[in-house]
Design an enzyme around this catalytic site. Structure first.
Site, PDB file in Angstrom:
ATOM      1  N   LYS A 175      31.642  25.425  36.127  1.00  0.00           N
ATOM      2  CA  LYS A 175      30.297  25.595  36.694  1.00  0.00           C
ATOM      3  C   LYS A 175      29.969  27.074  36.795  1.00  0.00           C
ATOM      4  O   LYS A 175      30.591  27.814  37.547  1.00  0.00           O
ATOM      5  CB  LYS A 175      30.171  24.959  38.080  1.00  0.00           C
ATOM      6  CG  LYS A 175      28.698  24.925  38.509  1.00  0.00           C
ATOM      7  CD  LYS A 175      28.473  24.481  39.935  1.00  0.00           C
ATOM      8  CE  LYS A 175      28.351  25.620  40.901  1.00  0.00           C
ATOM      9  NZ  LYS A 175      27.320  26.640  40.570  1.00  0.00           N
ATOM     10  N   GLU A 250      39.993  32.825  44.628  1.00  0.00           N
ATOM     11  CA  GLU A 250      39.897  34.294  44.487  1.00  0.00           C
ATOM     12  C   GLU A 250      38.661  34.714  45.258  1.00  0.00           C
ATOM     13  O   GLU A 250      37.539  34.409  44.841  1.00  0.00           O
ATOM     14  CB  GLU A 250      39.752  34.684  43.013  1.00  0.00           C
ATOM     15  CG  GLU A 250      40.966  34.409  42.160  1.00  0.00           C
ATOM     16  CD  GLU A 250      42.123  35.329  42.476  1.00  0.00           C
ATOM     17  OE1 GLU A 250      41.937  36.362  43.153  1.00  0.00           O
ATOM     18  OE2 GLU A 250      43.246  34.995  42.068  1.00  0.00           O
ATOM     19  N   LEU A 251      38.850  35.411  46.378  1.00  0.00           N
ATOM     20  CA  LEU A 251      37.718  35.641  47.286  1.00  0.00           C
ATOM     21  C   LEU A 251      37.359  37.127  47.378  1.00  0.00           C
ATOM     22  O   LEU A 251      37.690  37.891  46.497  1.00  0.00           O
ATOM     23  CB  LEU A 251      38.055  35.043  48.646  1.00  0.00           C
ATOM     24  CG  LEU A 251      38.543  33.581  48.565  1.00  0.00           C
ATOM     25  CD1 LEU A 251      38.900  33.065  49.931  1.00  0.00           C
ATOM     26  CD2 LEU A 251      37.516  32.695  47.887  1.00  0.00           C
ATOM     27  N   CYS A 284      34.614  42.485  43.187  1.00  0.00           N
ATOM     28  CA  CYS A 284      35.484  42.049  44.291  1.00  0.00           C
ATOM     29  C   CYS A 284      36.498  43.108  44.659  1.00  0.00           C
ATOM     30  O   CYS A 284      36.930  43.188  45.797  1.00  0.00           O
ATOM     31  CB  CYS A 284      36.165  40.745  43.918  1.00  0.00           C
ATOM     32  SG  CYS A 284      37.055  40.841  42.377  1.00  0.00           S
ATOM     33  N   GLU A 383      32.329  43.079  53.966  1.00  0.00           N
ATOM     34  CA  GLU A 383      32.125  43.208  52.522  1.00  0.00           C
ATOM     35  C   GLU A 383      30.625  43.294  52.258  1.00  0.00           C
ATOM     36  O   GLU A 383      29.869  42.413  52.656  1.00  0.00           O
ATOM     37  CB  GLU A 383      32.696  41.997  51.769  1.00  0.00           C
ATOM     38  CG  GLU A 383      32.571  42.166  50.263  1.00  0.00           C
ATOM     39  CD  GLU A 383      33.030  40.961  49.447  1.00  0.00           C
ATOM     40  OE1 GLU A 383      32.823  39.830  49.890  1.00  0.00           O
ATOM     41  OE2 GLU A 383      33.583  41.184  48.354  1.00  0.00           O
TER      42      GLU A 383
HETATM   43  P1  NAD Z   1      29.436  32.292  46.310  1.00  0.00           P
HETATM   44  O1  NAD Z   1      30.661  31.890  47.043  1.00  0.00           O
HETATM   45  O2  NAD Z   1      28.128  32.236  47.000  1.00  0.00           O
HETATM   46  O3  NAD Z   1      29.266  31.427  44.974  1.00  0.00           O
HETATM   47  C1  NAD Z   1      30.316  31.252  44.055  1.00  0.00           C
HETATM   48  C2  NAD Z   1      30.153  29.929  43.323  1.00  0.00           C
HETATM   49  O4  NAD Z   1      30.374  28.849  44.233  1.00  0.00           O
HETATM   50  C3  NAD Z   1      28.773  29.699  42.709  1.00  0.00           C
HETATM   51  O5  NAD Z   1      28.941  29.131  41.424  1.00  0.00           O
HETATM   52  C4  NAD Z   1      28.151  28.694  43.675  1.00  0.00           C
HETATM   53  O6  NAD Z   1      27.178  27.875  43.084  1.00  0.00           O
HETATM   54  C5  NAD Z   1      29.363  27.878  44.071  1.00  0.00           C
HETATM   55  N1  NAD Z   1      29.194  27.107  45.319  1.00  0.00           N
HETATM   56  C6  NAD Z   1      28.384  27.386  46.360  1.00  0.00           C
HETATM   57  N2  NAD Z   1      28.529  26.440  47.315  1.00  0.00           N
HETATM   58  C7  NAD Z   1      29.457  25.557  46.872  1.00  0.00           C
HETATM   59  C8  NAD Z   1      30.050  24.373  47.405  1.00  0.00           C
HETATM   60  N3  NAD Z   1      29.706  23.903  48.593  1.00  0.00           N
HETATM   61  N4  NAD Z   1      30.990  23.734  46.680  1.00  0.00           N
HETATM   62  C9  NAD Z   1      31.368  24.214  45.479  1.00  0.00           C
HETATM   63  N5  NAD Z   1      30.828  25.325  44.910  1.00  0.00           N
HETATM   64  C10 NAD Z   1      29.891  25.997  45.599  1.00  0.00           C
HETATM   65  O7  NAD Z   1      29.750  33.775  45.805  1.00  0.00           O
HETATM   66  P2  NAD Z   1      28.731  34.829  45.163  1.00  0.00           P
HETATM   67  O8  NAD Z   1      27.855  35.374  46.231  1.00  0.00           O
HETATM   68  O9  NAD Z   1      28.113  34.281  43.918  1.00  0.00           O
HETATM   69  O10 NAD Z   1      29.786  35.958  44.696  1.00  0.00           O
HETATM   70  C11 NAD Z   1      30.195  37.002  45.498  1.00  0.00           C
HETATM   71  C12 NAD Z   1      31.551  36.752  46.138  1.00  0.00           C
HETATM   72  O11 NAD Z   1      32.537  36.488  45.137  1.00  0.00           O
HETATM   73  C13 NAD Z   1      32.042  37.980  46.874  1.00  0.00           C
HETATM   74  O12 NAD Z   1      32.614  37.626  48.114  1.00  0.00           O
HETATM   75  C14 NAD Z   1      33.106  38.540  45.932  1.00  0.00           C
HETATM   76  O13 NAD Z   1      34.060  39.353  46.546  1.00  0.00           O
HETATM   77  C15 NAD Z   1      33.695  37.302  45.377  1.00  0.00           C
HETATM   78  N6  NAD Z   1      34.429  37.602  44.134  1.00  0.00           N
HETATM   79  C16 NAD Z   1      35.802  37.526  44.135  1.00  0.00           C
HETATM   80  C17 NAD Z   1      36.524  37.834  42.977  1.00  0.00           C
HETATM   81  C18 NAD Z   1      38.030  37.765  42.937  1.00  0.00           C
HETATM   82  O14 NAD Z   1      38.575  37.616  41.858  1.00  0.00           O
HETATM   83  N7  NAD Z   1      38.743  37.877  44.036  1.00  0.00           N
HETATM   84  C19 NAD Z   1      35.839  38.206  41.816  1.00  0.00           C
HETATM   85  C20 NAD Z   1      34.445  38.282  41.864  1.00  0.00           C
HETATM   86  C21 NAD Z   1      33.762  37.966  43.030  1.00  0.00           C
END
Ligand code: NAD
Length: 491
Positions: A175, A250-251, A284, A383
């Site tokens: 997704k 991965e957060l 991230c 963050e």
């Molecule tokens: P997000 O958590 O809002 O969204 C990520 C994904 O999750 C999207 O595809 C979204 O549609 C999906 N999603 C949302 N609600 C869901 C649910 N209830 N069930 C399943 N999927 C759901 O994150 P974002 O704002 O798009 O991205 C930023 C975050 O990602 C930051 O915190 C960043 O640090 C983190 N990030 C981490 C890494 C890593 O490798 N550690 C890499 C890149 C980004």
């Protein structure tokens, strides 16, 4: 004027979703394409296709070497079409074209790496403690994988999931984020061209509700690989309580960079600039907390201010641009709000802090440097996922370590010093999944990536990551021809 439409890719076919949504160009804030919003029925079809494909001989009976060849072919296709993919990622997320082009070129190497790894996953033969038994272990693919990525670096973050999953023999529903899904939906065409049997890879996009929820709680899903924010991760863990899928997360991060006065400050400043202002800070591993030994503090801040002021912000499609806009209005407003709270609590913005002059539309934000007295200030603690560097002075090594570790996150960290023994002491003490010494932001398919604490569970990349897409089958073979003795005694 009608907008270009992107389809879903399910069961080897490009299909429309019942609903669509507009994707906005971050450099203008205006709609440029229509994206499919996968609904419950679409997700169920994609998972059903992946489940069928998992058992279908056209995939299940391929040798690991054959799966590896398909992945290598996919890597070559990514390399060949990197220009088109980069253009779409830049259009849909605002990330500058120089960066998307370089990153996607490297994504090809991730697929090649996992292609090479496919036939190196070995089982084992056990020295069993019973004389008439042979026991060996098989590594089998875990099943249907739900892969979910955020909007930043979607091709890159999906390669570390798709690569090991397919190398291991799993099938996948990927997704894409609802923000900036164009490059992954286009990538589906390369998956198709590479020749994976239908249903092995399905690529959808849509919102967390319902698409993300339905996908991660689906009974046929055995494995969830998620990258995104900590709040979404909590939803996902609740969802996987339904199907008990093996889950990696991965957060986010709030990664510290520690600079000692013995470092070459001019050189270090380039690493710090790359660590926080590349991708407009939407990374991230962004090195967003800078701790500087007091003797070097003012000089380093002066160098950083001068370099930040010279960064060329503008149209992300322009090869000359060094920083583009933020990806969404939500990000822009979040950063403004955290900065305002930080200033109210005593922080001082010494560079940037607002929309750049001459760019009235789109979500552009200046590279920003903030001086703070300690970790309590919001921009040091939270963050931001934006181009904001918070700088705090320290007096000695123990204080630097304490400040750096004073967070629930633990993704990355950086140490800049020419003192080897000190570097080794800090490597041991920093609580983070990555420690970069005299460098920052280096990544490779060969190296595991992931965090401590709130930054996640599990690792992506590196040879071991493929094991997370397998499960072990223990096989017992009795080698004696004698009749089986007393059935009431366990042997
Ligand atoms: P997000 O958590 O809002 O969204 C990520 C994904 O999750 C999207 O595809 C979204 O549609 C999906 N999603 C949302 N609600 C869901 C649910 N209830 N069930 C399943 N999927 C759901 O994150 P974002 O704002 O798009 O991205 C930023 C975050 O990602 C930051 O915190 C960043 O640090 C983190 N990030 C981490 C890494 C890593 O490798 N550690 C890499 C890149 C980004």
């Amino acid at each position: 004027m009608s907008l270009p439409r992107f389809p879903l890719y399910i069961d080897g076919a490009f299909v429309e979703a019942a609903e669509t949504f507009e994707s906005l160009d971050p450099s203008t804030g205006r709609a440029w394409a229509l994206m499919p919003a996968a609904g419950e029925a679409d997700v169920n079809r994609a998972v059903a296709a992946a489940e069928r494909a998992f058992h279908d001989p056209s995939w299940a009976e391929l040798t690991a070497t054959q799966r590896g060849r398909l992945l290598t072919r996919l890597g070559d296709l990514v390399a060949r079409h990197a220009g088109r993919l980069a253009e779409l990622e830049t259009r849909d997320t605002g990330k500058i074209i120089r960066e998307t082009t370089a990153q996607i070129g490297y994504v090809a190497d991730y697929y090649r790496y996992f292609g090479g790894l496919a036939d190196k996953v070995e089982g084992a033969h056990l020295p069993i403690d019973k004389p008439d038994m042979e026991v060996f272990l098989r590594r089998e693919p875990i099943g249907v994988v739900a892969a979910i990525v955020p909007w930043n670096s979607q091709l890159f973050l999906s390669a570390v999931k798709l690569g090991p999953a397919l190398a291991a023999g799993c099938t996948v529903v990927l997704k894409a984020s609802e923000d900036g899904p164009a490059p992954l939906l286009e990538f589906a065409r390369l998956v198709h061209e590479a020749g994976f049997p239908k249903g092995v890879v399905n690529i959808i996009t849509g919102f967390g509700e319902p698409a993300g929820r339905v996908l991660t709680s689906h009974p046929a899903v055995s494995r969830v690989a998620f990258t995104g924010g900590p709040d979404t991760a909590r939803h996902i863990l609740r969802n996987t309580a339904e199907n008990l899928a093996h889950t990696t997360l991965e957060l986010g991060g709030k990664s510290p960079v520690i600079v000692f006065a013995d470092a070459d400050l001019e050189s270090v400043s380039n690493a710090i600039i790359a660590g926080i202002f590349a991708a407009s800070g939407q990374s991230c591993v962004a090195g967003s907390r800078l701790y500087v030994e007091r003797a070097a503090h003012d000089r380093l801040v002066d160098i950083l201010k001068a370099k930040a002021a010279r960064i060329r912000i503008g149209d992300p499609q322009d090869q000359a641009s060094e920083m583009g806009p933020l990806a969404t209005r939500r990000q822009y407003e979040h950063i403004e709000a955290v900065l305002a709270r930080s200033v109210a609590e005593g922080a001082t913005i010494v560079q940037g802090g607002r929309r750049p002059a001459g760019l009235p539309e789109g979500w552009y934000f200046e590279p920003t440097i903030v001086l703070a007295a300690g970790n309590g200030i919001p921009c040091v603690a939270e963050e931001l996922f934006g181009p904001v560097l918070s700088v705090v002075a320290f007096d000695d090594e123990p204080q630097a370590v304490a400040l750096a570790n004073d967070t629930r996150f633990g993704l990355a960290s950086g140490i800049f010093t020419t003192n080897l023994t000190r570097a080794h002491r800090l490597i041991r003490r920093l609580r983070a999944g990555i420690v970069w010494v005299n460098t920052y932001r280096a990544v490779s398919p060969i190296v595991p990536f992931g965090g401590y604490g709130r930054s996640g569970l599990g690792r992506e990349g590196g040879a071991e990551s493929i094991l997370d897409y397998t499960r072990t089958k223990a096989v017992w073979i009795r080698t004696s021809d004698d009749p089986i003795p007393d059935p009431f005694v366990m042997r």
